[in-house]
Design a protein around this motif. Structure first.
Motif, PDB file in Angstrom:
ATOM      1  N   SER A  95       4.515   8.931   0.517  1.00 34.25           N
ATOM      2  CA  SER A  95       2.723   8.360   0.787  1.00 34.25           C
ATOM      3  C   SER A  95       2.591   7.980  -1.060  1.00 34.25           C
ATOM      4  CB  SER A  95       2.014   8.750   1.331  1.00 34.25           C
ATOM      5  OG  SER A  95       1.522  10.293   0.991  1.00 34.25           O
TER       6      SER A  95
ATOM      7  N   LEU B 205      -3.428   9.423   5.628  1.00 36.46           N
ATOM      8  CA  LEU B 205      -3.290   9.581   4.597  1.00 36.46           C
ATOM      9  C   LEU B 205      -2.335   8.746   3.688  1.00 36.46           C
ATOM     10  CD1 LEU B 205      -1.000  13.452   5.770  1.00 36.46           C
ATOM     11  CD2 LEU B 205      -3.287  12.924   5.251  1.00 36.46           C
ATOM     12  N   TRP B 206      -2.247   7.142   3.972  1.00 39.95           N
ATOM     13  CA  TRP B 206      -1.861   6.695   3.356  1.00 39.95           C
ATOM     14  C   TRP B 206      -2.937   5.241   2.468  1.00 39.95           C
ATOM     15  CZ3 TRP B 206       3.157   5.366   2.527  1.00 39.95           C
ATOM     16  CH2 TRP B 206       4.590   5.746   2.644  1.00 39.95           C
TER      17      TRP B 206
ATOM     18  N   THR C 267       5.607  11.210   4.982  1.00 35.67           N
ATOM     19  CA  THR C 267       4.648  11.385   4.411  1.00 35.67           C
ATOM     20  C   THR C 267       4.940  11.580   2.547  1.00 35.67           C
ATOM     21  OG1 THR C 267       3.173  12.763   5.828  1.00 35.67           O
ATOM     22  CG2 THR C 267       2.509  12.760   4.343  1.00 35.67           C
TER      23      THR C 267
END
Length: 307
Positions: A140, A170-171, A137
């Motif tokens: 990202s 989250l991307w 994460t």
């Protein structure tokens, strides 16, 4: 010197105190420390390791709660920044035991923990840590991506663990997530991920093939989590297939973070791969049988008792 430094997400987990119902029907909630890398540091501290987390919160009451909770769990908060503007992230979940725990991330467009910069890092501390733990994460968005690259460039020895933790929401795209994970994979020497995450990293889903691909990519240890089938771990000269520890699951969300903190303990203590994975499996099961994540992380004695 720190035994462990993690970098990445932090925030507040708001979990329903009723299980088996959706958020629309929940009436009461509990507030807990959250964010996978932060929870891994807490899990390691519960085992007596000197742990720190590199992250950032908003300049708001939830940010102060996060800092207080980090310190309260015995994790060093010297590298926790406060960012004006964006709010400290909040995450909700629904709890449908034994295996359905949807997460709802309220992180905004550019949360504080993704605003870490290379200039904000203590590269000497990162270099000297016995274990450095980072997650997908953190790659990202910028400037967090560059901060991670700088941190990894500082690593010249010890264990560098890539938690392949991949959250598609989250991307910007699946392709971006895949490309950035593969770009930084060679900078680690331990990789941990479930079947979806290892497939994203190396392009194959079969556990044996994925573990071999991770070793071929430069890992000294490859750990593939297979859900109800257990965990497969490989090194150059060891292969471990650990079955799940049987517990009555309450909330499985924090199990992976407890597993990660226990893996760090095994790496620091120089345990065999088999001892490390079986201990980590039990640590994950311990937390899965409880509602909270950080608050439920076990001590070494508690894991041994479960084993």
């Amino acid at each position: 010197m720190f035994d462990l430094i993690t970098i990445g997400r932090c925030g507040v987990d708001v979990y329903p105190l009723q299980t088996g119902v959706g958020l629309a029907q929940v009436e009461t909630f509990g507030k807990f420390l959250g964010g996978s890398p932060t929870n891994v540091a807490v899990a390691a501290a519960r085992h007596g390791l000197r742990a720190a987390v590199i992250t950032a919160t908003g300049a708001d009451p939830f940010g102060e709660y996060v800092r207080q909770a980090i310190r309260g769990f015995g994790v060093d908060d010297s590298f926790v920044a406060t960012v004006d503007g964006p709010a400290t992230p909040v995450t909700f979940c629904e709890i449908f035991p034994p295996d359905h725990f949807p997460l709802y991330f309220y992180r905004g467009e550019h949360p504080p923990d993704l605003r870490l910069t290379p200039e904000s890092l203590d590269l000497a501390a990162i270099r000297d840590a016995r274990v450095f733990w980072f997650t997908a994460t953190g790659l990202s968005q910028e400037p967090s991506r560059s901060a991670h690259a700088a941190a990894l460039a500082a690593r010249t020895s010890g264990w560098t663990v890539f938690d392949l933790d991949y959250r598609p929401m989250l991307w910007e795209s699946a392709e971006a997530g895949r490309d950035r994970v593969r770009e930084l994979l060679p900078h680690a020497n331990v990789a941990v991920g479930n079947l979806d995450e290892v497939e994203n990293a190396v392009g194959v889903r079969d556990p044996e093939a994925a573990a071999q691909a991770l070793l071929d990519a430069g890992m000294r240890v490859a750990i593939v989590k297979m859900g109800p089938e257990g965990v497969l771990a490989r090194s150059a000269d060891e292969r471990v297939l650990a079955e799940p520890v049987k517990v009555e699951v309450v909330n499985g969300i924090g199990a992976g973070d407890a597993f990660g903190g226990a893996v760090c303990l095994g790496l620091v203590r120089g345990w065999s791969l088999e001892r490390t994975i079986r201990f980590a499996n039990a640590a994950g099961a311990f937390v899965a049988a409880r509602l909270a994540c950080a608050d439920a992380m076990p001590t070494t004695d508690e894991v041994q008792a479960l084993l």
